[in-house]
Design a protein around this motif. Structure first.
Motif, PDB file in Angstrom:
ATOM      1  N   ASN A 360       0.836  -1.204   0.000  1.00  0.00           N
ATOM      2  CA  ASN A 360       0.000   0.000   0.000  1.00  0.00           C
ATOM      3  C   ASN A 360       0.870   1.254   0.000  1.00  0.00           C
ATOM      4  OD1 ASN A 360      -2.047  -1.844   0.225  1.00  0.00           O
ATOM      5  ND2 ASN A 360      -2.769  -1.157   2.229  1.00  0.00           N
ATOM      6  N   SER A 361       0.353   2.317  -0.586  1.00  0.00           N
ATOM      7  CA  SER A 361       1.143   3.545  -0.721  1.00  0.00           C
ATOM      8  C   SER A 361       1.530   4.141   0.631  1.00  0.00           C
ATOM      9  CB  SER A 361       0.380   4.586  -1.541  1.00  0.00           C
ATOM     10  OG  SER A 361      -0.852   4.920  -0.910  1.00  0.00           O
ATOM     11  N   ASP A 362       0.669   3.983   1.644  1.00  0.00           N
ATOM     12  CA  ASP A 362       0.999   4.587   2.934  1.00  0.00           C
ATOM     13  C   ASP A 362       1.987   3.744   3.745  1.00  0.00           C
ATOM     14  OD1 ASP A 362      -0.887   2.622   3.291  1.00  0.00           O
ATOM     15  OD2 ASP A 362      -2.123   3.741   4.712  1.00  0.00           O
ATOM     16  N   PRO A 365       8.097   2.216   1.367  1.00  0.00           N
ATOM     17  CA  PRO A 365       9.314   2.809   1.943  1.00  0.00           C
ATOM     18  C   PRO A 365      10.005   3.802   1.024  1.00  0.00           C
ATOM     19  CG  PRO A 365       9.756   0.586   1.188  1.00  0.00           C
ATOM     20  CD  PRO A 365       8.273   0.795   1.048  1.00  0.00           C
ATOM     21  N   THR A 366       9.640   3.810  -0.261  1.00  0.00           N
ATOM     22  CA  THR A 366      10.236   4.774  -1.184  1.00  0.00           C
ATOM     23  C   THR A 366       9.458   6.078  -1.221  1.00  0.00           C
ATOM     24  OG1 THR A 366       8.998   3.989  -3.125  1.00  0.00           O
ATOM     25  CG2 THR A 366      11.071   2.867  -2.599  1.00  0.00           C
ATOM     26  N   ASN A 367       8.309   6.122  -0.560  1.00  0.00           N
ATOM     27  CA  ASN A 367       7.477   7.320  -0.487  1.00  0.00           C
ATOM     28  C   ASN A 367       8.038   8.240   0.599  1.00  0.00           C
ATOM     29  OD1 ASN A 367       5.452   9.243  -0.010  1.00  0.00           O
ATOM     30  ND2 ASN A 367       3.802   7.794  -0.463  1.00  0.00           N
ATOM     31  N   ALA A 368       8.387   9.446   0.217  1.00  0.00           N
ATOM     32  CA  ALA A 368       9.015  10.379   1.156  1.00  0.00           C
ATOM     33  C   ALA A 368       8.174  10.589   2.411  1.00  0.00           C
ATOM     34  CB  ALA A 368       9.276  11.720   0.468  1.00  0.00           C
ATOM     35  N   ALA A 369       6.847  10.494   2.264  1.00  0.00           N
ATOM     36  CA  ALA A 369       5.962  10.721   3.398  1.00  0.00           C
ATOM     37  C   ALA A 369       6.098   9.636   4.470  1.00  0.00           C
ATOM     38  CB  ALA A 369       4.515  10.800   2.914  1.00  0.00           C
ATOM     39  N   ASP A 372       9.995   9.057   7.566  1.00  0.00           N
ATOM     40  CA  ASP A 372      10.148   9.396   8.979  1.00  0.00           C
ATOM     41  C   ASP A 372       9.668   8.246   9.858  1.00  0.00           C
ATOM     42  OD1 ASP A 372      10.772  11.404  11.103  1.00  0.00           O
ATOM     43  OD2 ASP A 372       8.628  11.172  11.525  1.00  0.00           O
ATOM     44  N   PHE A 373       8.542   7.618   9.462  1.00  0.00           N
ATOM     45  CA  PHE A 373       8.064   6.457  10.225  1.00  0.00           C
ATOM     46  C   PHE A 373       9.091   5.356  10.232  1.00  0.00           C
ATOM     47  CE2 PHE A 373       6.382   2.166   9.342  1.00  0.00           C
ATOM     48  CZ  PHE A 373       6.107   1.799  10.662  1.00  0.00           C
ATOM     49  N   TYR A 374       9.615   4.981   9.073  1.00  0.00           N
ATOM     50  CA  TYR A 374      10.543   3.853   9.013  1.00  0.00           C
ATOM     51  C   TYR A 374      11.832   4.152   9.800  1.00  0.00           C
ATOM     52  CZ  TYR A 374       7.786   1.037   5.771  1.00  0.00           C
ATOM     53  OH  TYR A 374       6.805   0.254   5.205  1.00  0.00           O
ATOM     54  N   LYS A 375      12.330   5.379   9.716  1.00  0.00           N
ATOM     55  CA  LYS A 375      13.526   5.718  10.492  1.00  0.00           C
ATOM     56  C   LYS A 375      13.255   5.577  11.985  1.00  0.00           C
ATOM     57  CE  LYS A 375      14.442   9.726   8.565  1.00  0.00           C
ATOM     58  NZ  LYS A 375      15.139  11.009   8.248  1.00  0.00           N
ATOM     59  N   LYS A 376      12.095   6.042  12.416  1.00  0.00           N
ATOM     60  CA  LYS A 376      11.756   5.936  13.838  1.00  0.00           C
ATOM     61  C   LYS A 376      11.530   4.493  14.245  1.00  0.00           C
ATOM     62  CE  LYS A 376       9.965  10.567  14.699  1.00  0.00           C
ATOM     63  NZ  LYS A 376       8.782  11.376  15.067  1.00  0.00           N
ATOM     64  N   TRP A 377      10.927   3.720  13.347  1.00  0.00           N
ATOM     65  CA  TRP A 377      10.698   2.308  13.689  1.00  0.00           C
ATOM     66  C   TRP A 377      12.017   1.544  13.734  1.00  0.00           C
ATOM     67  CZ3 TRP A 377       8.623  -2.140  10.304  1.00  0.00           C
ATOM     68  CH2 TRP A 377       8.251  -3.214  11.121  1.00  0.00           C
ATOM     69  N   ALA A 416      18.007   4.369   0.921  1.00  0.00           N
ATOM     70  CA  ALA A 416      16.641   4.893   0.803  1.00  0.00           C
ATOM     71  C   ALA A 416      16.290   5.864   1.923  1.00  0.00           C
ATOM     72  CB  ALA A 416      15.638   3.735   0.797  1.00  0.00           C
ATOM     73  N   GLY A 417      17.161   5.973   2.918  1.00  0.00           N
ATOM     74  CA  GLY A 417      16.911   6.904   4.013  1.00  0.00           C
ATOM     75  C   GLY A 417      15.963   6.385   5.066  1.00  0.00           C
ATOM     76  N   ILE A 418      15.777   5.053   5.132  1.00  0.00           N
ATOM     77  CA  ILE A 418      14.883   4.497   6.158  1.00  0.00           C
ATOM     78  C   ILE A 418      15.667   3.743   7.236  1.00  0.00           C
ATOM     79  CG2 ILE A 418      12.965   4.351   4.532  1.00  0.00           C
ATOM     80  CD1 ILE A 418      13.385   1.300   4.462  1.00  0.00           C
ATOM     81  N   ILE A 419      16.949   3.509   7.015  1.00  0.00           N
ATOM     82  CA  ILE A 419      17.832   2.942   8.030  1.00  0.00           C
ATOM     83  C   ILE A 419      18.902   3.983   8.338  1.00  0.00           C
ATOM     84  CG2 ILE A 419      19.635   1.208   8.432  1.00  0.00           C
ATOM     85  CD1 ILE A 419      17.930  -0.810   6.992  1.00  0.00           C
ATOM     86  N   LEU A 420      19.133   4.216   9.610  1.00  0.00           N
ATOM     87  CA  LEU A 420      20.049   5.260  10.039  1.00  0.00           C
ATOM     88  C   LEU A 420      21.483   4.900   9.670  1.00  0.00           C
ATOM     89  CD1 LEU A 420      18.574   5.810  13.611  1.00  0.00           C
ATOM     90  CD2 LEU A 420      18.220   7.282  11.614  1.00  0.00           C
ATOM     91  N   SER A 421      22.192   5.829   9.044  1.00  0.00           N
ATOM     92  CA  SER A 421      23.605   5.611   8.737  1.00  0.00           C
ATOM     93  C   SER A 421      24.462   5.817   9.975  1.00  0.00           C
ATOM     94  CB  SER A 421      24.071   6.542   7.613  1.00  0.00           C
ATOM     95  OG  SER A 421      23.867   7.891   7.966  1.00  0.00           O
ATOM     96  N   ASN A 422      23.945   6.519  10.964  1.00  0.00           N
ATOM     97  CA  ASN A 422      24.582   6.658  12.275  1.00  0.00           C
ATOM     98  C   ASN A 422      23.645   6.015  13.286  1.00  0.00           C
ATOM     99  OD1 ASN A 422      25.767   7.324  14.674  1.00  0.00           O
ATOM    100  ND2 ASN A 422      25.770   9.531  14.337  1.00  0.00           N
ATOM    101  N   ILE A 423      23.940   4.776  13.669  1.00  0.00           N
ATOM    102  CA  ILE A 423      23.015   4.000  14.499  1.00  0.00           C
ATOM    103  C   ILE A 423      22.795   4.659  15.850  1.00  0.00           C
ATOM    104  CG2 ILE A 423      22.596   1.738  15.540  1.00  0.00           C
ATOM    105  CD1 ILE A 423      24.307   0.552  13.263  1.00  0.00           C
ATOM    106  N   ASP A 424      23.762   5.380  16.368  1.00  0.00           N
ATOM    107  CA  ASP A 424      23.588   6.054  17.643  1.00  0.00           C
ATOM    108  C   ASP A 424      22.447   7.066  17.640  1.00  0.00           C
ATOM    109  OD1 ASP A 424      25.619   4.645  18.844  1.00  0.00           O
ATOM    110  OD2 ASP A 424      27.126   6.211  18.614  1.00  0.00           O
TER     111      ASP A 424
END
Length: 433
Positions: A360-362, A365-369, A372-377, A416-424
């Protein structure tokens, strides 16, 4: 015996720190960088960390990835591999069988082993703040224990040696685990075959698995390339009690824990004793923890060999009871308390979501919107698996092909910007606030 084992279990937190990364064995890269030494990392500019890594005592947390589909190809996550061979199957056994040509199968798989991972991958892992790699391996890498009726690729041992050497050169702690056991411990392709009924749970296959464990233990202590291997897993994801696919799971897991586990422990420790390996240099032996659902792994372990135990748990929120919403996933993970045995490493997890909504679009993970959710998760899972009884994690997986989903692929997730490159940063972005 039970009272002796119980007293040993009470002492386990002291024993368990003997050969985890950063303890008695330093783990230093070819360039002299110790990935478990904060100041050393900072001086070499490998990361931009601004705070100390979470620790248990003086122990740096495990942060790692799996080499999924490297030595056991899984078609769902690497479809281009089998299609390149001309296989239309889901497991290695079926692929080799369908080719009906052992020489071609060997050539095809050796080409895969040469190209799927390179030394640069391990260097990149370190540059992203990872310090551990979990390597799933099939029993068929010890070719002397493969029956003539079993069809697997040959010639993999030298590629395993090479991968472990690369991990050592990059300064990575290594976990090697028996991912594909003789006869198959489950009906899934990750075992290397799709048996309609798991055939691992008998004396013959336990004996073959123990030969494999003896072989890999000897490598760990006799081959210099293996000097950063500190943990050996006895079997990945055996059948679970209550899983409707496995009506005999109770008797199978009882057999595994009562027969296989004690013998496996004895085999490993006897090999180490024969090589005069000091106790504080002996490997941790890892089993699926009781939270996995295959029973208490400690129940029948022999007291004379029971030290340096470790446990594994796999947490895939997509299959959990979490409310299927962005906030529901965050709430579920932020409340997660991995428990059951100590020390646990969450050996597999991902950013994949419930199959009903993953396309689903919401949830895209490639949707910019949604980034932020995936990074936080991602951050919430990092924090969850670095607290309590869990001493860290290894993400599934480092790379995929054909799947094109960064939720399963650490490298693609970073890009893709959904996994932190700086894990800290997991501790500062407010994932669970």
């Amino acid at each position: 015996m039970r009272s002796v084992v119980a007293s040993l279990l009470l002492a386990l937190p002291l024993l368990a720190s003997a050969w985890l990364p950063g303890e008695h064995k330093q783990i230093v890269s070819r360039d002299g960088i110790d990935l478990f030494n904060r100041s050393n990392l900072y001086e070499h500019g490998l990361t931009k960390r601004t705070r100390d890594l979470p620790k248990i005592g003086d122990q740096v947390k495990v942060r790692g990835v799996n080499l999924g589909s490297y030595f056991i190809v899984e078609n769902w996550m690497s479809s281009t591999v089998f299609s390149g061979f001309g296989c239309k199957t889901s497991s290695e056994f079926d692929c080799v069988s369908s080719l009906n040509n052992q020489a071609k199968a060997n050539s095809d798989f050796q080409g895969h082993w040469q190209s799927w991972i390179s030394a640069d991958d391990f260097t990149k892992m370190a540059s992203l703040g990872l310090n551990t790699v979990r390597i799933p391996v099939g029993y068929w890498f010890l070719e002397s224990i493969v029956d003539s009726s079993e069809h697997f690729p040959q010639g993999g041992e030298k590629y395993l040696d090479q991968a472990v050497q690369w991990a050592k050169d990059a300064g990575l702690y290594v976990i090697i685990e028996l991912h594909g056991a003789p006869g198959a411990q489950a009906t899934d392709p990750f075992t290397g075959q799709v048996n309609p009924s798991p055939g691992f749970f008998n004396t013959y296959n336990y004996d073959r698995a123990c030969q494999w464990l003896e072989w890999i233990t000897n490598k760990v202590h006799s081959n210099a390339a293996y000097s950063t291997v500190g943990m050996i897993g006895l079997v990945n994801e055996p059948v679970r009690i209550g899983d409707s696919r496995y009506p005999n799971a109770q008797s199978q897991t009882d057999s595994m824990r009562e027969v296989y586990y004690p013998k496996a422990w004895t085999i490993i420790r006897n090999m180490e004793d024969s090589l005069n390996v000091a106790k504080d240099q002996q490997v941790h032996i890892q089993m699926m923890g009781k939270a996995w659902g295959s029973g208490d792994p400690n129940q029948y372990l022999p007291d004379q060999t029971f030290w340096h135990a470790a446990y594994d748990n796999h947490v895939y929120v997509k299959s959990s009871s979490a409310e299927v919403s962005h906030q529901g996933y965050l709430d579920y993970t932020c409340a997660e308390n991995v428990s059951g045995n100590w020390p646990i490493i969450v050996g597999e997890w991902s950013l994949s979501v419930n199959s009903d909504v993953e396309h689903n679009s919401d949830w895209d993970p490639t949707n910019a919107a949604n980034k932020d959710f995936y990074k936080k998760w991602f951050a919430a899972q990092v924090m969850a698996y670095e607290k309590g009884q869990s001493i860290g994690w290894t993400f599934w997986s480092w790379s995929t092909s054909g799947l094109n989903d960064p939720r399963w692929d650490f490298q693609k997730g970073v890009d893709a910007g959904i996994i932190l490159s700086n894990i800290d940063d997991a501790y500062t972005i407010g994932a669970c606030s």
